[in-house]
Design an enzyme around this catalytic site. Structure first.
Site, PDB file in Angstrom:
ATOM      1  N   CYS A 140     -28.020  26.978   1.227  1.00  0.00           N
ATOM      2  CA  CYS A 140     -28.999  27.789   0.531  1.00  0.00           C
ATOM      3  C   CYS A 140     -30.168  26.844   0.244  1.00  0.00           C
ATOM      4  O   CYS A 140     -29.969  25.764  -0.306  1.00  0.00           O
ATOM      5  CB  CYS A 140     -28.389  28.301  -0.775  1.00  0.00           C
ATOM      6  N   ALA A 169     -14.735  -8.655 -14.184  1.00  0.00           N
ATOM      7  CA  ALA A 169     -15.938  -9.493 -14.184  1.00  0.00           C
ATOM      8  C   ALA A 169     -15.553 -10.968 -14.211  1.00  0.00           C
ATOM      9  O   ALA A 169     -16.161 -11.797 -13.536  1.00  0.00           O
ATOM     10  CB  ALA A 169     -16.805  -9.155 -15.384  1.00  0.00           C
ATOM     11  N   GLU A 170     -14.520 -11.290 -14.970  1.00  0.00           N
ATOM     12  CA  GLU A 170     -14.093 -12.693 -15.018  1.00  0.00           C
ATOM     13  C   GLU A 170     -13.516 -13.123 -13.673  1.00  0.00           C
ATOM     14  O   GLU A 170     -13.753 -14.235 -13.208  1.00  0.00           O
ATOM     15  CB  GLU A 170     -13.045 -12.880 -16.117  1.00  0.00           C
ATOM     16  N   TYR A 171     -12.765 -12.212 -13.064  1.00  0.00           N
ATOM     17  CA  TYR A 171     -12.221 -12.506 -11.746  1.00  0.00           C
ATOM     18  C   TYR A 171     -13.365 -12.750 -10.764  1.00  0.00           C
ATOM     19  O   TYR A 171     -13.370 -13.728 -10.014  1.00  0.00           O
ATOM     20  CB  TYR A 171     -11.340 -11.339 -11.279  1.00  0.00           C
ATOM     21  N   CYS A 176     -27.695  33.592   0.606  1.00  0.00           N
ATOM     22  CA  CYS A 176     -26.876  32.929  -0.402  1.00  0.00           C
ATOM     23  C   CYS A 176     -26.155  33.983  -1.243  1.00  0.00           C
ATOM     24  O   CYS A 176     -26.785  34.900  -1.767  1.00  0.00           O
ATOM     25  CB  CYS A 176     -27.750  32.053  -1.293  1.00  0.00           C
ATOM     26  N   ASP A 178       4.987   6.818   2.250  1.00  0.00           N
ATOM     27  CA  ASP A 178       4.359   7.485   3.383  1.00  0.00           C
ATOM     28  C   ASP A 178       3.121   6.710   3.821  1.00  0.00           C
ATOM     29  O   ASP A 178       2.004   7.010   3.431  1.00  0.00           O
ATOM     30  CB  ASP A 178       3.991   8.919   2.977  1.00  0.00           C
ATOM     31  N   CYS A 216     -31.716  28.041  -7.093  1.00  0.00           N
ATOM     32  CA  CYS A 216     -30.473  28.828  -7.028  1.00  0.00           C
ATOM     33  C   CYS A 216     -29.569  28.441  -8.201  1.00  0.00           C
ATOM     34  O   CYS A 216     -29.252  27.260  -8.392  1.00  0.00           O
ATOM     35  CB  CYS A 216     -29.769  28.558  -5.710  1.00  0.00           C
ATOM     36  N   GLU A 256       5.597  -1.535   4.224  1.00  0.00           N
ATOM     37  CA  GLU A 256       4.771  -0.346   4.426  1.00  0.00           C
ATOM     38  C   GLU A 256       3.366  -0.559   3.862  1.00  0.00           C
ATOM     39  O   GLU A 256       3.212  -0.994   2.715  1.00  0.00           O
ATOM     40  CB  GLU A 256       5.449   0.821   3.702  1.00  0.00           C
ATOM     41  N   TYR A 295       9.890  -4.493   2.470  1.00  0.00           N
ATOM     42  CA  TYR A 295      11.286  -4.069   2.353  1.00  0.00           C
ATOM     43  C   TYR A 295      12.253  -4.817   3.268  1.00  0.00           C
ATOM     44  O   TYR A 295      13.440  -4.527   3.250  1.00  0.00           O
ATOM     45  CB  TYR A 295      11.442  -2.553   2.485  1.00  0.00           C
ATOM     46  N   CYS A 344     -27.806  33.654  -5.099  1.00  0.00           N
ATOM     47  CA  CYS A 344     -29.193  33.992  -5.432  1.00  0.00           C
ATOM     48  C   CYS A 344     -29.821  34.914  -4.399  1.00  0.00           C
ATOM     49  O   CYS A 344     -30.939  35.394  -4.584  1.00  0.00           O
ATOM     50  CB  CYS A 344     -30.033  32.726  -5.589  1.00  0.00           C
ATOM     51  N   SER A 371      12.990   2.910  14.312  1.00  0.00           N
ATOM     52  CA  SER A 371      12.776   4.012  13.373  1.00  0.00           C
ATOM     53  C   SER A 371      14.155   4.446  12.869  1.00  0.00           C
ATOM     54  O   SER A 371      15.165   3.874  13.246  1.00  0.00           O
ATOM     55  CB  SER A 371      12.033   5.150  14.043  1.00  0.00           C
ATOM     56  N   LEU A 372      14.184   5.431  12.019  1.00  0.00           N
ATOM     57  CA  LEU A 372      15.446   5.831  11.399  1.00  0.00           C
ATOM     58  C   LEU A 372      15.822   7.254  11.781  1.00  0.00           C
ATOM     59  O   LEU A 372      14.956   8.083  12.057  1.00  0.00           O
ATOM     60  CB  LEU A 372      15.303   5.765   9.872  1.00  0.00           C
ATOM     61  N   LYS A 395      10.884   6.120   0.226  1.00  0.00           N
ATOM     62  CA  LYS A 395      10.301   6.067   1.568  1.00  0.00           C
ATOM     63  C   LYS A 395       8.806   6.326   1.438  1.00  0.00           C
ATOM     64  O   LYS A 395       8.366   7.465   1.285  1.00  0.00           O
ATOM     65  CB  LYS A 395      10.963   7.118   2.464  1.00  0.00           C
ATOM     66  N   LYS A 444      14.956  12.890   4.027  1.00  0.00           N
ATOM     67  CA  LYS A 444      13.579  13.399   3.979  1.00  0.00           C
ATOM     68  C   LYS A 444      13.449  14.565   3.007  1.00  0.00           C
ATOM     69  O   LYS A 444      14.265  15.486   3.025  1.00  0.00           O
ATOM     70  CB  LYS A 444      13.167  13.895   5.377  1.00  0.00           C
ATOM     71  N   GLU A 456      15.918   3.182  -1.547  1.00  0.00           N
ATOM     72  CA  GLU A 456      14.506   2.834  -1.794  1.00  0.00           C
ATOM     73  C   GLU A 456      13.647   4.048  -1.518  1.00  0.00           C
ATOM     74  O   GLU A 456      14.010   4.898  -0.709  1.00  0.00           O
ATOM     75  CB  GLU A 456      14.044   1.749  -0.803  1.00  0.00           C
TER      76      GLU A 456
HETATM   77  S1  IVH Z   1      13.292   0.687   6.621  1.00  0.00           S
HETATM   78  C1  IVH Z   1      15.235   0.011  10.695  1.00  0.00           C
HETATM   79  N1  IVH Z   1      12.374   1.166   4.170  1.00  0.00           N
HETATM   80  O1  IVH Z   1       9.822   4.968   7.294  1.00  0.00           O
HETATM   81  C2  IVH Z   1      14.670   0.354   9.380  1.00  0.00           C
HETATM   82  N2  IVH Z   1      11.288   2.164   6.039  1.00  0.00           N
HETATM   83  O2  IVH Z   1      11.597   6.368   9.425  1.00  0.00           O
HETATM   84  C3  IVH Z   1      13.300   0.889   9.401  1.00  0.00           C
HETATM   85  N3  IVH Z   1       9.370   3.534   5.475  1.00  0.00           N
HETATM   86  O3  IVH Z   1       9.048   3.192  10.226  1.00  0.00           O
HETATM   87  C4  IVH Z   1      12.519   0.922   8.190  1.00  0.00           C
HETATM   88  N4  IVH Z   1       9.459   3.212   3.286  1.00  0.00           N
HETATM   89  O4  IVH Z   1       7.369   3.145   8.285  1.00  0.00           O
HETATM   90  C5  IVH Z   1      12.232   1.394   5.499  1.00  0.00           C
HETATM   91  N5  IVH Z   1      11.630   1.501   1.981  1.00  0.00           N
HETATM   92  C6  IVH Z   1      11.506   1.722   3.301  1.00  0.00           C
HETATM   93  C7  IVH Z   1      10.480   2.538   3.840  1.00  0.00           C
HETATM   94  C8  IVH Z   1      10.409   2.737   5.218  1.00  0.00           C
HETATM   95  C9  IVH Z   1       8.799   3.802   4.285  1.00  0.00           C
HETATM   96  C10 IVH Z   1       8.897   4.079   6.768  1.00  0.00           C
HETATM   97  C11 IVH Z   1       8.691   3.014   7.832  1.00  0.00           C
HETATM   98  C12 IVH Z   1       9.623   3.368   8.956  1.00  0.00           C
HETATM   99  C13 IVH Z   1       9.946   4.803   8.685  1.00  0.00           C
HETATM  100  C14 IVH Z   1      11.384   5.051   9.126  1.00  0.00           C
END
Ligand code: IVH
Length: 663
Positions: free
Chosen positions: A420, A33-35, A402, A116, A425, A170, A222, A405, A81-82, A114, A310, A112
């Site tokens: 129903c 509320a203050e915010y 139903c 989702d 019921c 992310e 990240y 009932c 991507s990884l 990962k 993963k 770190e």
């Molecule tokens: S590093 C080249 N760090 O995972 C490095 N990715 O499979 C690419 N993700 O597309 C990303 N947490 O959407 C990195 N701590 C993290 C992450 C992260 C989630 C996702 C990201 C990326 C996918 C890679």
């Protein structure tokens, strides 16, 4: 500088600090509320003097005008991507390759979580948020700047060493926001999001920034880059630097000297992933040194210096042994699959929702089939697909009556559910009572399924209003109900009468009217009688109320039984009016209260309503302006501060005496 401009700048700085405390550090110093009051004041000034509005003002978080589409933007450097490691062996293989390529040099990894969600790049110029772009195909993404601006954990202004830089990270929706969103969508009878990731993606890529703003997204950074390259020579240092600048960096990260330490981190979080407020699907392992990253380079599609470890998907195979039909509060029939119990990610699953008959048809599911069940952000597991058709499988058909009932069931045009239509019921009544009493609605502790079954089956409760007529003697006749628990339950029921009007409206169970709509209705119309008397046209003047909701409200109050329910709630002394202005001559007028700890009989919201109705103000933090601190059990820092400042500390009883004018 003129006074108003100076005040606006001070407010912005203050709001920025509180946003960082709340959304990034999760350590708020002031109440919502203050915010809100600070934001409101700033908005007033900016509206009166549009010339001083700045693009990075915290007021810009509400979301601007809708867009036609998203412009395409080329990334400063590809968002790759990884490669994945699906088990320990594959992670060790990765480590072996790194070791060989680095030819004997020492190296460290950063592990770190990962998250989702979906990755996004955000560019800053002269310390100001400039542009946010989704990953897209990795080379070209979509400009989602206006939507990203509404993400509260993404700072709009930072102190940085670079004239221009970019963070990558992310975008996620935490489980609570996800569950709340799906509950709202249920209420509006819109399709649910399947998991927090889809919900985050859907919320970031809507054309209306206002929608994004209402979805409570979060953003964890990240990578820190400048000119398309990593800004600092060590990844670990860049994570710290981003945190220092005010970005949200996941605290669960580890600098690891060996693959053993990385594996330990992976195992730890695989065990504890359910405790996190957001979903993760693994661990990302990155070589810390940027120089070593450059030496390692890339394959055709992914860096050689990082890998995603993963976790296994939380899906399992099991058999459908039956399908049961449940009847909800609105009479909707929901088929539920009974499963051969199976452990999915550490939780035993024996039932899964099938939503409705169209879903069963879509899955081509029959009893006896082997299916894949999945547990994701949703609390309720679901059937993803049929794995193998069972020998002697039997088709399921929705009942014509139903199952509770025996009443008539109808499926209206354009609806996916059969309902129903018997208002008496017992299944509907039970669900209505559970809804009425639930947390976030009337909040009556101690009313669960087992109790409701008894209350309805023994005819003690035929309408939710009967809850307020229950006596100790009646409760004493129930199974597992001692004198003490009966007294406690009656106290909880009595206490629920103090709930403010929005809760009462939500408790009525009007279709499409959840907590948020209830609040907007109460604020706009001021009383339940005004809402009941309003025409569909009047109702549509209320923010966010469209024709469907308005029609549902009108229908509800047209029904004599519902009008009778309202009268009975009034007779039970529920508050059916909404307070706009604090009375200027109440017993607490001019006094400011701060609440801390758990009070014996009042929730925080109820205590606040009591104080405000008596003319008092409730503040979130203790200052010299505080008149009283109302302390309950486990009172914390606020109590210490009150003592330090010499402010009077009272308990719930004294608060009541003050209100009744006895103290
Ligand atoms: S590093 C080249 N760090 O995972 C490095 N990715 O499979 C690419 N993700 O597309 C990303 N947490 O959407 C990195 N701590 C993290 C992450 C992260 C989630 C996702 C990201 C990326 C996918 C890679």
């Amino acid at each position: 500088m003129q006074d108003f401009a100076r005040e606006a700048e001070t407010l912005r700085a203050e709001l920025r600090r509180h946003e960082h405390l709340y959304y990034v550090l999760d350590q708020p110093e002031i109440s919502d509320a203050e915010y809100d009051a600070l934001i409101r004041r700033l908005r007033e000034i900016e509206e009166a003097h549009p010339e001083i509005e700045t693009a990075d003002s915290p007021t810009g978080r509400v979301g601007g005008a809708p867009r036609e589409g998203f412009a395409k933007v080329r990334h400063s450097a590809p968002m790759l991507s990884l490669d994945n490691a699906l088990n320990e062996g594959e992670l060790r293989d990765f480590d072996r390759r790194v070791r060989e390529l680095l030819a004997g040099a020492e190296y460290a990894y950063v592990a770190e979580l990962k998250l989702d969600g979906l990755s996004m790049a955000v560019a800053y110029e002269d310390g100001r948020f400039r542009q946010a772009v989704t990953r897209g195909d990795g080379t070209v993404g979509e400009d989602v700047t206006e939507n990203a601006r509404t993400i509260r954990s993404l700072p709009l202004r930072v102190e940085s060493a670079w004239a221009s830089f970019e963070v990558r990270g992310e975008t996620v929706m935490n489980r609570r926001a996800f569950e709340r969103l799906n509950a709202e969508r249920d209420e509006q009878e819109q399709t649910r999001f399947a998991n927090p990731r889809n919900a985050a993606a859907g919320s970031l890529r809507v054309l209306e920034p206002r929608v994004t703003a209402s979805r409570r997204l979060d953003y964890y950074t990240y990578f820190l880059m400048t000119g398309g390259r990593f800004a600092l020579p060590s990844h670990w240092a860049s994570l710290d630097e981003m945190a220092r600048m005010g970005f949200k960096v996941n605290p669960h990260r580890k600098l690891c000297a060996s693959v053993e330490e990385v594996l330990e981190f992976c195992a730890h979080w695989e065990m504890h992933r359910e405790d996190l407020p957001y979903e993760i699907d693994g661990v990302v392992v990155k070589v810390d040194s940027v120089a070593q990253r450059e030496a390692l380079g890339f394959t055709s599609k992914a860096p050689r210096w990082a890998i995603a470890y993963k976790y296994p998907a939380r899906q399992e195979r099991t058999t459908v042994i039956g399908i049961e039909v449940q009847v909800g509060r609105t009479g909707a029939l929901t088929p539920v699959a009974h499963l051969q119990p199976v452990a999915v990610g550490g939780v035993t699953v024996s039932r899964a929702t099938l939503h409705n008959e169209d879903e069963i048809a879509r899955l081509d599911l029959k009893i006896g089939d082997e299916v894949i069940v999945e547990r994701s952000g949703d609390v309720i597991p679901k059937v993803v697909r049929v794995w193998a058709q069972g020998a002697g499988r039997t088709a399921f058909t929705m009942p014509a009556n139903c199952p509770v009932c025996g009443g008539r069931v109808v499926r209206e045009e354009g609806e996916s559910a059969r309902r129903c239509i018997n208002v008496d019921c017992p299944a509907r009544l039970k669900e209505s009572i559970l809804h009425f009493a639930s947390r976030g609605v009337m909040n009556i502790d101690g009313i669960g399924e087992a109790l409701v079954d008894q209350l309805v089956d023994r005819g003690l409760v035929k309408s939710v209003a009967d809850l307020y007529q229950l006596t100790g003697a009646q409760l004493a006749t129930l199974d597992r109900m001692g004198e003490k628990s009966a007294a406690k339950l009656l106290a909880h029921i009595a206490r629920s009468k103090l709930n403010p009007l929005p809760r009462v409206i939500a408790a009525l169970g009007i279709r499409f009217v959840g907590g948020r709509t209830a609040t907007l209705l109460a604020e706009a119309l001021g009383s339940l009688d005004a809402i009941a008397a309003a025409s569909a046209d009047d109702l549509q003047q209320v923010k966010e109320v469209g024709p469907k909701v308005a029609e549902s409200i009108v229908q509800f109050f047209r029904e004599p039984r519902n009008r009778e329910l309202v009268e009975r709630l009034r007779a039970a002394n529920l508050d059916l009016t909404y307070l706009f202005d604090r009375p200027a001559d109440g017993p607490l007028t001019g006094l400011t209260f701060v609440l801390t700890g758990a009070l014996p009989n009042l929730s925080r919201e109820q205590a606040k309503a009591l104080i405000e109705r008596a003319g008092g103000k409730v503040a979130g933090s203790v200052s010299k302006k505080t008149s009283y601190v109302v302390a309950g059990e486990d009172a914390g820092r606020k109590l210490d501060k009150a003592r330090a400042l010499g402010i009077a500390v009272v308990d719930e009883g004294t608060l009541r005496s003050l209100i009744e004018g006895r103290a």
